[in-house]
Design a protein around this motif. Structure first.
Motif, mmCIF file in Angstrom:
data_model
loop_
_atom_site.group_PDB
_atom_site.id
_atom_site.type_symbol
_atom_site.label_atom_id
_atom_site.label_comp_id
_atom_site.label_asym_id
_atom_site.label_seq_id
_atom_site.Cartn_x
_atom_site.Cartn_y
_atom_site.Cartn_z
ATOM 1 N N ILE A 186 -7.832 2.781 -1.856
ATOM 2 C CA ILE A 186 -6.384 2.530 -1.663
ATOM 3 C C ILE A 186 -5.790 3.942 -1.543
ATOM 4 C CG2 ILE A 186 -4.627 1.707 -3.227
ATOM 5 C CD1 ILE A 186 -6.360 -0.214 -4.371
ATOM 6 N N MET B 119 -5.679 5.700 1.968
ATOM 7 C CA MET B 119 -4.915 4.662 2.910
ATOM 8 C C MET B 119 -3.086 5.394 2.656
ATOM 9 S SD MET B 119 -5.844 0.922 1.965
ATOM 10 C CE MET B 119 -4.621 0.087 2.348
ATOM 11 N N THR B 120 -2.938 5.293 1.379
ATOM 12 C CA THR B 120 -1.633 5.601 1.078
ATOM 13 C C THR B 120 -1.386 7.018 1.518
ATOM 14 O OG1 THR B 120 -1.974 4.350 -0.775
ATOM 15 C CG2 THR B 120 0.093 5.444 -0.951
ATOM 16 N N VAL C 150 -0.757 7.236 5.420
ATOM 17 C CA VAL C 150 0.495 6.778 5.897
ATOM 18 C C VAL C 150 1.642 7.625 5.337
ATOM 19 C CG1 VAL C 150 0.771 4.935 4.161
ATOM 20 C CG2 VAL C 150 1.920 4.912 6.434
ATOM 21 N N LYS D 57 3.359 9.038 8.575
ATOM 22 C CA LYS D 57 4.881 8.507 9.019
ATOM 23 C C LYS D 57 5.955 8.737 7.983
ATOM 24 C CE LYS D 57 6.175 3.455 9.802
ATOM 25 N NZ LYS D 57 6.009 2.231 9.912
ATOM 26 N N LEU E 26 -3.980 7.010 -9.378
ATOM 27 C CA LEU E 26 -3.485 6.637 -7.936
ATOM 28 C C LEU E 26 -2.822 8.165 -7.851
ATOM 29 C CD1 LEU E 26 -1.696 3.431 -7.228
ATOM 30 C CD2 LEU E 26 -3.525 4.378 -5.991
ATOM 31 N N THR F 136 -4.573 1.204 16.335
ATOM 32 C CA THR F 136 -3.588 1.563 15.454
ATOM 33 C C THR F 136 -3.569 0.804 14.212
ATOM 34 O OG1 THR F 136 -2.266 -0.226 16.368
ATOM 35 C CG2 THR F 136 -1.969 1.571 17.635
ATOM 36 N N GLY F 137 -2.638 1.015 13.281
ATOM 37 C CA GLY F 137 -2.476 0.360 12.206
ATOM 38 C C GLY F 137 -3.620 0.606 11.522
ATOM 39 N N TRP F 138 -4.259 -0.497 10.668
ATOM 40 C CA TRP F 138 -5.416 -0.361 9.493
ATOM 41 C C TRP F 138 -6.501 0.269 10.248
ATOM 42 C CZ3 TRP F 138 -5.783 -2.943 4.379
ATOM 43 C CH2 TRP F 138 -4.522 -3.247 3.884
ATOM 44 N N SER G 74 5.713 1.621 15.631
ATOM 45 C CA SER G 74 4.835 2.643 15.122
ATOM 46 C C SER G 74 3.370 2.524 15.069
ATOM 47 C CB SER G 74 5.159 3.444 13.609
ATOM 48 O OG SER G 74 4.541 4.120 13.169
ATOM 49 N N PRO G 75 2.522 3.322 15.430
ATOM 50 C CA PRO G 75 0.943 3.026 15.288
ATOM 51 C C PRO G 75 0.501 3.303 13.671
ATOM 52 C CG PRO G 75 1.577 5.327 16.238
ATOM 53 C CD PRO G 75 2.686 4.530 16.309
ATOM 54 N N TYR G 76 1.450 3.853 13.019
ATOM 55 C CA TYR G 76 1.100 3.986 11.764
ATOM 56 C C TYR G 76 1.548 2.833 10.642
ATOM 57 C CZ TYR G 76 0.183 8.704 13.213
ATOM 58 O OH TYR G 76 -0.436 9.879 13.699
ATOM 59 N N ALA G 77 0.708 1.896 10.170
ATOM 60 C CA ALA G 77 1.143 0.701 9.613
ATOM 61 C C ALA G 77 1.606 0.833 8.338
ATOM 62 C CB ALA G 77 0.022 -0.265 9.580
ATOM 63 N N SER G 78 2.926 0.555 8.031
ATOM 64 C CA SER G 78 3.450 0.687 6.531
ATOM 65 C C SER G 78 2.762 -0.323 5.545
ATOM 66 C CB SER G 78 5.036 0.125 6.637
ATOM 67 O OG SER G 78 5.847 1.215 7.223
ATOM 68 N N SER G 79 2.185 -1.159 6.165
ATOM 69 C CA SER G 79 1.513 -2.052 5.340
ATOM 70 C C SER G 79 0.228 -1.431 4.441
ATOM 71 C CB SER G 79 0.818 -3.325 6.111
ATOM 72 O OG SER G 79 0.084 -2.973 7.145
ATOM 73 N N LEU G 80 -0.061 -0.104 4.945
ATOM 74 C CA LEU G 80 -1.234 0.749 4.278
ATOM 75 C C LEU G 80 -0.571 0.960 2.861
ATOM 76 C CD1 LEU G 80 -2.236 3.028 7.155
ATOM 77 C CD2 LEU G 80 -3.840 1.348 5.815
ATOM 78 N N TYR G 81 0.869 0.906 2.667
ATOM 79 C CA TYR G 81 1.432 1.430 1.560
ATOM 80 C C TYR G 81 1.009 -0.042 0.388
ATOM 81 C CZ TYR G 81 4.279 5.305 2.536
ATOM 82 O OH TYR G 81 4.724 6.497 2.829
ATOM 83 N N PRO H 59 -1.207 -1.963 -0.966
ATOM 84 C CA PRO H 59 -2.121 -2.097 -2.078
ATOM 85 C C PRO H 59 -1.623 -1.181 -3.360
ATOM 86 C CG PRO H 59 -3.482 -2.178 -0.265
ATOM 87 C CD PRO H 59 -1.917 -1.793 0.211
ATOM 88 N N ALA H 60 -1.759 0.210 -3.116
ATOM 89 C CA ALA H 60 -1.138 1.080 -3.794
ATOM 90 C C ALA H 60 0.185 0.703 -4.693
ATOM 91 C CB ALA H 60 -1.044 2.335 -3.404
ATOM 92 N N LEU I 152 0.176 -2.187 -7.114
ATOM 93 C CA LEU I 152 -0.597 -1.653 -8.246
ATOM 94 C C LEU I 152 0.452 -0.842 -9.366
ATOM 95 C CD1 LEU I 152 -4.242 -0.749 -7.610
ATOM 96 C CD2 LEU I 152 -3.342 -2.485 -9.168
#
Lengths: 286, 296
Positions: free
Chosen positions: A99, A102-103, A106, A110, A160, A188-190, B8-15, B17-18, B21
């Motif tokens: 976790i 990945m945080t 991004v 970004k 975290l 891209t993405g995940w 954007s190729p960088y997914a904001s959804s990566l944020y 889970p953290a 929590l």
């Protein structure tokens, strides 16, 4: 380089360095090794002998008998606690690495309002103490109070900030061209993170893994609040409880400490080089 | 460019889970604590009582001791770690043979259970049967003096909290040293070569080259150990439980005692006080240190 090496060969410097070596070793042994030596010899003694609390070696080595007694005492309570501690540590560390990596990724790549807010939250979370009783209240509402799953979530949440910070700084050293090459190929993405970047984070993941393992395995305070109950006890909790149970049996108390220390000790022996180099690589940067 | 239209190729959804929590288990409880600190609370129901918890908290005599101890503990542990670790790191960054051994040994206590360390040292520091006082007595006897040795953890004054702080330094100095070593490794060798050509002694190099350039690491050590010191609980709890009486209580242990007595509103008020104390001390300190770093 050549200059310093020539200097080192001068006999005076060499002479002084031997004394520095010897003093360093003696001081280290007295300050850091003697307490462990004391622990080991007293954990190996019989009850009467350990009561004298001295440094002399035991007449008869009972180390394994004592540890076996501690582990099997009170209906194998310590064994159950070992299981709880291991489950808690393994899952917390695993999720923490996934976790926070990945945080951190991004956050670094970004740059937008979200990353600015996230930066601020990370820094404040590093400093301010968690609000404990309200957290218990929240855990009760969502049905995770007194459960290992809830405890794992807490350990991840509290770990975290530090982990994200270190991941983000390390990701700064990975060239953006790597992302761009992957993006051109349609990744891209995940996928971009988990297929391309995450494998490159191995050294820092190991560092985080080691720090977090020690922190979670040795955590006493958080399970004390969020995971009460005898069947949920972790190793640190049993150790604390046994201070009064074994108040007249120092040998068993020390055997218990030694049993708990054995886990980090084994990790230390196997990963010593890794730990020290990993710690220095990860601990400081910007 | 067309940047805006491309997703954007960088997914904001990566944020997510953290973020979830953090929100559920850290942010929301922190906000809730501001409210629940103003209530009488049983975890099932609450009754709004205004600032009564805070007045009650401040009227207790042991709180004054707790405040004093928290500050002493944090200043002492971070101060000693900053100084000891700096010298240890300098020693260990040199080309001595023993450094590998010492480095490993120094680092080991960081991995060991705080509770285990606390119990072991409270036995060693036992004023009557402990080894530390036995050594003090025999050394004093060697010089023809008699002494009972200090009371360490049962002394009625400041000594218990100081003794615990020393054990904290024993356990934590390794990690501070590692942070320094990393900082020193980042100093370019050229500075040392240039200054030694100009005739600087080792001592001068230490004060004029090493210390200024290792400052970022020093600030990390100060902040990390100061925050840790203000919040610390487990070592104190394992060694004295805040005792004898309330002599070695800190804010965190007072909060725990109130929590176990079922005063949840009061414990939350204590939590808010700790939160305020930490923020008031640490944020200005870190801003001050950062400013100094820029000037350098």
């Amino acid at each position: 380089m050549i200059l310093t090496r020539n200097k080192g060969l001068k006999s005076k410097t060499k002479y002084r360095s031997i004394w520095a070596d010897i003093t360093g070793i003696i001081v280290t042994v007295i300050v850091f090794i003697l307490p462990f030596y004391f622990l080991v010899v007293n954990a190996a003694k019989s009850q009467e002998e350990s009561f004298r609390l001295n440094m002399s070696p035991p007449e008869k080595w009972l180390l394994f008998q004592n540890i076996a007694k501690v582990v099997s005492d009170y209906d194998w309570h310590v064994l159950n606690a070992t299981k709880n501690s291991l489950i808690l540590t393994i899952f917390s560390v695993f999720f923490l690495i996934i976790i926070s990596g990945m945080t951190g990724f991004v956050m670094h790549r970004k740059r937008d309002n979200t990353s600015a807010v996230a930066n601020f939250l990370v820094l404040t979370a590093l400093v301010i103490p968690p609000a404990i009783v309200p957290t218990i209240w929240v855990l009760q509402r969502i049905g995770l109070y007194k459960t290992l799953a809830g405890m794992i979530a807490i350990e991840v949440a509290y770990g975290l900030a530090f982990a994200v910070l270190i991941f983000r700084n390390f990701i700064g050293t990975i060239p953006k061209e790597i992302d761009e090459a992957a993006i051109v190929d349609g990744c891209t993405g995940w996928n971009l993170y988990f297929r391309i970047i995450f494998p490159l984070l191995k050294p820092v993941s190991i560092t985080i893994g080691i720090i977090a393992t020690a922190a979670v395995f040795n955590d006493f305070t958080n399970p004390l609040y969020f995971l009460p109950g005898d069947e949920n006890a972790t190793l640190q909790g049993t150790l604390f409880a046994y201070v009064s149970r074994y108040s007249t049996q120092y040998n068993l108390l020390f055997a218990d400490i030694l049993y708990i220390t054995a886990f980090p000790l084994l990790a230390f022996i196997f990963f010593n080089k890794r730990i020290v180099s990993g710690m220095t690589a990860g601990s400081i940067k910007g | 460019m067309k940047k805006k239209r491309i997703k954007s190729p960088y997914a904001s959804s990566l944020y997510w889970p953290a973020g979830i929590l953090y929100m559920v288990l850290f942010f929301i409880p922190t906000v809730l604590s501001l409210f629940f600190s103003l209530t009488r609370w049983t975890l099932q129901e609450w009754e709004f009582i205004g600032i009564e918890n805070f007045t009650l908290y401040f009227s207790e005599e042991n709180l004054r001791i707790g405040f004093r101890n928290t500050i002493i503990y944090a200043v002492l542990t971070s101060g000693l770690k900053v100084i000891f670790a700096l010298y240890l790191a300098t020693f260990l960054s040199s080309k001595l043979r023993a450094t590998g051994f010492i480095r490993s040994v120094l680092f080991f206590p960081t991995l060991v259970s705080t509770i285990g360390v606390g119990i072991t040292f409270s036995v060693l520091m036992n004023p009557y049967e402990g080894i530390i006082n036995a050594v003090i007595k025999s050394v004093a006897g060697f010089f023809g003096k008699t002494t009972d040795g200090p009371g360490w953890l049962i002394d009625p004054n400041l000594l218990p909290i100081v003794s615990i702080a020393l054990v904290d330094v024993w356990k934590g100095v390794g990690i501070a040293t590692l942070i320094y070593i990393a900082g020193m490794a980042a100093i370019p060798r050229d500075y040392y070569e240039a200054s030694s050509i100009d005739g600087a002694s080792t001592r001068q190099q230490f004060y004029k080259v090493t210390i200024p350039l290792v400052r970022p690491a020093m600030f990390s050590v100060i902040i990390l150990s100061f925050v840790g010191g203000l919040r610390s609980f487990d070592l104190i709890w394992a060694m004295t439980g805040g005792g004898p009486g309330f002599i070695s209580d800190v804010l965190a242990s007072i909060n725990y005692k109130q929590y176990t007595s079922g005063y949840y509103g009061l414990a939350t008020a204590g939590n808010v006080i700790l939160f305020v104390v930490v923020s008031i001390l640490v944020f200005p300190l870190s801003r001050y240190l950062n400013k100094k770093e820029v000037v350098m």
